[in-house]
Design a protein around this motif. Sequence first.
Motif, PDB file in Angstrom:
ATOM      1  N   PRO A 277       0.873  -1.493   0.061  1.00  0.00           N
ATOM      2  CA  PRO A 277      -0.026  -0.015   0.022  1.00  0.00           C
ATOM      3  C   PRO A 277       0.731   1.407   0.037  1.00  0.00           C
ATOM      4  N   LYS A 278       1.911   1.270   0.687  1.00  0.00           N
ATOM      5  CA  LYS A 278       2.780   2.663   0.795  1.00  0.00           C
ATOM      6  C   LYS A 278       3.473   2.757  -0.602  1.00  0.00           C
ATOM      7  N   LEU A 279       3.672   1.676  -1.256  1.00  0.00           N
ATOM      8  CA  LEU A 279       4.424   2.053  -2.676  1.00  0.00           C
ATOM      9  C   LEU A 279       3.398   2.496  -3.616  1.00  0.00           C
ATOM     10  N   ALA A 280       2.082   1.970  -3.388  1.00  0.00           N
ATOM     11  CA  ALA A 280       0.897   2.514  -4.313  1.00  0.00           C
ATOM     12  C   ALA A 280       0.849   4.139  -4.105  1.00  0.00           C
ATOM     13  N   ASN A 281       0.837   4.339  -2.891  1.00  0.00           N
ATOM     14  CA  ASN A 281       0.850   5.797  -2.663  1.00  0.00           C
ATOM     15  C   ASN A 281       2.023   6.725  -3.169  1.00  0.00           C
ATOM     16  N   ILE A 282       3.209   6.134  -3.186  1.00  0.00           N
ATOM     17  CA  ILE A 282       4.493   6.845  -3.979  1.00  0.00           C
ATOM     18  C   ILE A 282       4.276   6.905  -5.239  1.00  0.00           C
TER      19      ILE A 282
END
Length: 252
Positions: free
Chosen positions: A147-152
């Motif tokens: 999920p954090k990579l999706a945000n980036i």
Amino acid sequence: MAEQFPEIKGGGSLILAWQVRNKRILMVGGGEVAAGRIVNLLNADAKVTVVSPREGLNPEVAYRIKHNQVTYIDRKFQPSDLDDPSIVMVLTAVDDPVAGSEIYKLCKEKRIPANIADVPPECDFYFGSVHRDGPLQIMVSTNGKGPKLANIVRRQIAANLPSNIGDAISQVGVLRRKLRKVAPGIEEGPKRMQWMIKVCEAWSLEDLCEMDESDMERLLGFYAPNTVPSFEDVRLKEEPGIWTFDGSFGWW
């Protein structure tokens, strides 16, 4: 022969824009994760019911409840909460994984799509990282893996978009509605689609943003002959098939 067709790459999700306007969605939990889910649901004009003890409410969720933006039930989840036939989706964001799994099983029995936060195997769908600019929505999904990579990734995509693209899309939407009134027939569908494609390709985002109601009315006059003038020509109030004197020949 096979090289002519797209290669199948399994393991993905079918990403859709789920229309939940005026549909009932049950949110179990009232913490920080629930707060984010509720914002997404309210932005989609859903009717949200929150089930959570008041002492576990996130300040944002408490605000939504206080201002009647959601329906609130002050207690822990009970199986009877799923008896409402109008519920089309269930989301959970609770700290108890056993409780989450039990809710998921109950949803499966009733054939209600469910998302158990932070438990990918117990999710019929995932939430992605979304960029919103008016009618434009872009979702990045990692299929529950990062999920954090999706945000980036979402931030990088948004940083490269024109700042006025949302306004341009809104204007195109107005023009499409007007076009349907000009040419409402089903048989006009292919022509309408191709003509709108021509407009979007011929006009810049700046042109589309600046287009006003009178510009649209003049532009629609070019639909019948299936032509698309430049924005400058429309602003000069030229009509299809009508010669406009520009003074270049002089007078005697």
